[in-house]
Design an enzyme around this catalytic site. Structure first.
Site, PDB file in Angstrom:
ATOM      1  CG  HIS A 114      -1.764   1.065   1.409  1.00  7.90           C
ATOM      2  ND1 HIS A 114      -3.041   1.114   2.399  1.00  7.90           N
ATOM      3  CD2 HIS A 114      -2.048   1.948   0.218  1.00  7.90           C
ATOM      4  CE1 HIS A 114      -3.347   2.171   2.375  1.00  7.90           C
ATOM      5  NE2 HIS A 114      -3.133   2.990   1.284  1.00  7.90           N
TER       6      HIS A 114
ATOM      7  CG  HIS B 293      -1.733   5.823  -2.480  1.00 13.67           C
ATOM      8  ND1 HIS B 293      -2.408   4.972  -3.093  1.00 13.67           N
ATOM      9  CD2 HIS B 293      -1.855   5.431  -1.264  1.00 13.67           C
ATOM     10  CE1 HIS B 293      -3.558   4.237  -2.149  1.00 13.67           C
ATOM     11  NE2 HIS B 293      -3.326   4.664  -1.046  1.00 13.67           N
TER      12      HIS B 293
ATOM     13  NE  ARG C 158      -1.838  13.939  -4.072  1.00 12.94           N
ATOM     14  CZ  ARG C 158      -1.665  15.347  -3.497  1.00 12.94           C
ATOM     15  NH1 ARG C 158       0.074  14.903  -3.115  1.00 12.94           N
ATOM     16  NH2 ARG C 158      -1.656  15.729  -4.382  1.00 12.94           N
ATOM     17  CB  ALA C 159      -5.642   7.527  -2.652  1.00 13.87           C
TER      18      ALA C 159
ATOM     19  CG  HIS D 114      -7.729   3.444  -0.902  1.00  8.00           C
ATOM     20  ND1 HIS D 114      -7.694   4.790  -0.446  1.00  8.00           N
ATOM     21  CD2 HIS D 114      -6.480   3.622  -0.188  1.00  8.00           C
ATOM     22  CE1 HIS D 114      -6.998   6.021   0.034  1.00  8.00           C
ATOM     23  NE2 HIS D 114      -5.934   4.355   0.545  1.00  8.00           N
TER      24      HIS D 114
ATOM     25  CE1 TYR E 254      -8.508   9.153   1.468  1.00  6.42           C
ATOM     26  CE2 TYR E 254      -6.266   7.971   2.354  1.00  6.42           C
ATOM     27  CZ  TYR E 254      -7.463   9.521   1.568  1.00  6.42           C
ATOM     28  OH  TYR E 254      -7.171   9.749   0.227  1.00  6.42           O
TER      29      TYR E 254
ATOM     30  CD  GLU F 146      -2.113   5.085   2.781  1.00  4.97           C
ATOM     31  OE1 GLU F 146      -2.799   4.807   3.494  1.00  4.97           O
ATOM     32  OE2 GLU F 146      -2.983   6.332   2.368  1.00  4.97           O
TER      33      GLU F 146
ATOM     34  NE  ARG G  24       3.200  13.099   3.638  1.00  3.74           N
ATOM     35  CZ  ARG G  24       2.712  13.496   2.770  1.00  3.74           C
ATOM     36  NH1 ARG G  24       3.777  14.150   2.506  1.00  3.74           N
ATOM     37  NH2 ARG G  24       2.093  12.842   1.261  1.00  3.74           N
TER      38      ARG G  24
END
Lengths: 332, 332
Positions: free
Chosen positions: B6, B8, B64-65, B171, B187, B277, B283
């Protein structure tokens, strides 16, 4: 003493649902006729029996959540229905004052500013001795058309909750969106959504004594506690423990031991309120344990790492603090 | 070998987002000009650096989702944008074939039957060697106007996925509903919602080899595993392990150790796929551990009760089984 902060009158007499059916059909439902004995029967067979079997003492009791149906009809329909449901709860608690404490439904209606709920809230709290309320963050029933909980749209209602010292359990009703199964998706999503809305706003700066209970173990939040701590941090918010956990509490409606263990591990014990939501979403016996899924007391008693003082907090101490009108009554 | 299922391309070159901005504004965006060196730079500084630092080998990599934005424009806009994004992923995987394997975005559009995605899916899989796709259960972007995943609306796309032996990660994209923070609510809610939709239907009777990956550790599902087992039981469904877990898999994007421990405790190891992810929703560094929240390998390595064989399944064995086009390629 073991207090369950999350019970709905799912077993109310058929006449109540018949009244509602007529109301929704636009017919005059007339006066609601239910005898005390009928009420006693619905409780003796169900909630009171289960209280005895599981050794719990008292349930905070509110109208059936799935039947609040704020999306059905207009604000006047919602008001008449809420009044009827709250009166039923009042009767239950008058018949069994040591087994139930009353929590009210609010006459919310999609698009209607929530100050319309204040008269019924005041009636319940001031006249009938209610100690809490259920606040629906999505009165549209699964379409999510209301502003987030941090929006000033909600502030007049919050002002009244603070004035009355009444906490709100954030609890949606049934879903008319076919994407969302009501107890399997909509309820859990609403818990998760509400918590994230609270991360995004400064609500508790404006209302430092306002208290919210997030039911169903906080939705997905404890399982994703690292995600929520990290999102808050990335957004420049203070640590969640300092910032939200003075005002936000989670109940224990999590129907297996590993889930309860996780909840107890990541959420401070001061923020956990015992609950089982009988007779509620899940009614069967877990073949893996031989006990009812919703017998959450077993999980808490089985969970390691809790002191007797911790259990006392979860079972009653925290509840008295979060629901001061209950705490005061019992102390008096 | 450690495979992350997973990831992106959140760090794609600015020219891609500029192209999109023009497209959305209704201007002619012209050809997209990005050099191989620009692509390398965005990856070397980010995903490849993190792969090296954390000792992971290969990432299943998709657009990118949050930028899929199926709700923006019509099906033609969605198609042109998906093609552009998928071509970027193809270039990444051609430049670094041992670090990335390609997963495609589908050109879904609200209200448009999903068979419109078949040409782009076939192009990606047959011509460009893609091994999976991301399927958005809510192309309206937070308004949830599509039929549930068990509805025949989706069947033509499922037939093609089965024919191509391509699994779908369920997703969503960004949310334009202000109630739902995209990575904090939408999400996670989507993961929970999708799983409950699958409990309610007989999809895998009709498609016994179709495979879905529910990301973000399955949303709220493992935390409420007792609730889901109990709901399925009350609905007269077979046990979830027999019924859904042949076809449904959870990734490990859960950003703290207690969450991962719960996942490993309640979900069979055969149904867990390693994922983190990166560079994604969270982050920062967790001050409680001193490590990045999304460094999920640390949690899996730290979790007790796993054998070396279990870890091998989570890190690569299950992935080869669920993504047969990847398994075949690597074996060949």
């Amino acid at each position: 003493m073991i207090i369950d902060c999350h019970g709905h009158y799912t077993t109310a007499p058929a006449a109540l649902w018949a009244w509602r059916k007529k109301q929704v059909a636009g017919q005059d439902p007339g006066p609601l006729r239910i005898s005390d004995d009928e009420i006693r029967e619905t409780l003796e067979k169900n909630q009171l029996r289960i209280q005895r079997e599981r050794g719990t003492d008292l349930t905070f009791f509110s109208p059936r959540a799935g039947s609040m149906e704020h999306h059905v009809g207009d604000a006047r329909v919602s008001e008449a229905w809420s009044r009827q449901c709250n009166d039923m709860i009042h009767r239950v608690c008058s018949l069994y004052p040591s087994n139930f404490a009353p929590v009210c439904q609010l006459p919310q209606s999609p698009g209607v500013p929530p100050e319309n709920c204040i008269p019924e809230l005041e009636r319940c709290v001031k006249q009938l001795g209610f100690i809490g309320c259920n606040l629906n963050p999505d009165p549209s029933g699964g379409w999510w058309r209301s502003p987030p909980l941090g929006d000033r749209f909600w502030y007049p209602l919050y002002e009244k909750l603070v004035e009355l010292e009444v906490p709100a359990m954030v609890h949606v009703s049934s879903s008319c969106n076919p994407a969302f199964h009501f107890t399997g998706a909509h309820y859990i999503n609403a818990d998760t959504t509400a918590f994230m809305q609270l991360i995004q706003c400064d609500l508790f700066k404006d209302f430092p004594t306002l208290k919210f209970v997030i039911p169903h173990g906080g939705g997905a939040v404890p399982y994703h506690w690292g995600r929520y701590r990290g999102l808050a941090q990335d957004m420049g918010r203070p640590p969640l423990k300092e910032y939200l956990l003075q005002n936000v509490f989670f109940d224990t409606c999590v129907y297996h031991l590993p889930g309860i263990e996780l909840l107890l591990k990541v959420i401070p014990v001061e923020n956990i309120l015992f609950a089982s939501e009988i007779v509620g979403a899940v009614r069967g016996v877990d073949p893996e344990t031989g006990h009812y899924y919703d017998d959450t007391r077993r999980y808490i008693d089985a969970a390691g790492g809790l002191t007797a003082a911790d259990r006392e907090k979860i079972y009653s101490g925290n509840l008295r603090r979060v629901y001061p009108r209950f705490g005061a009554r019992r102390a008096g």
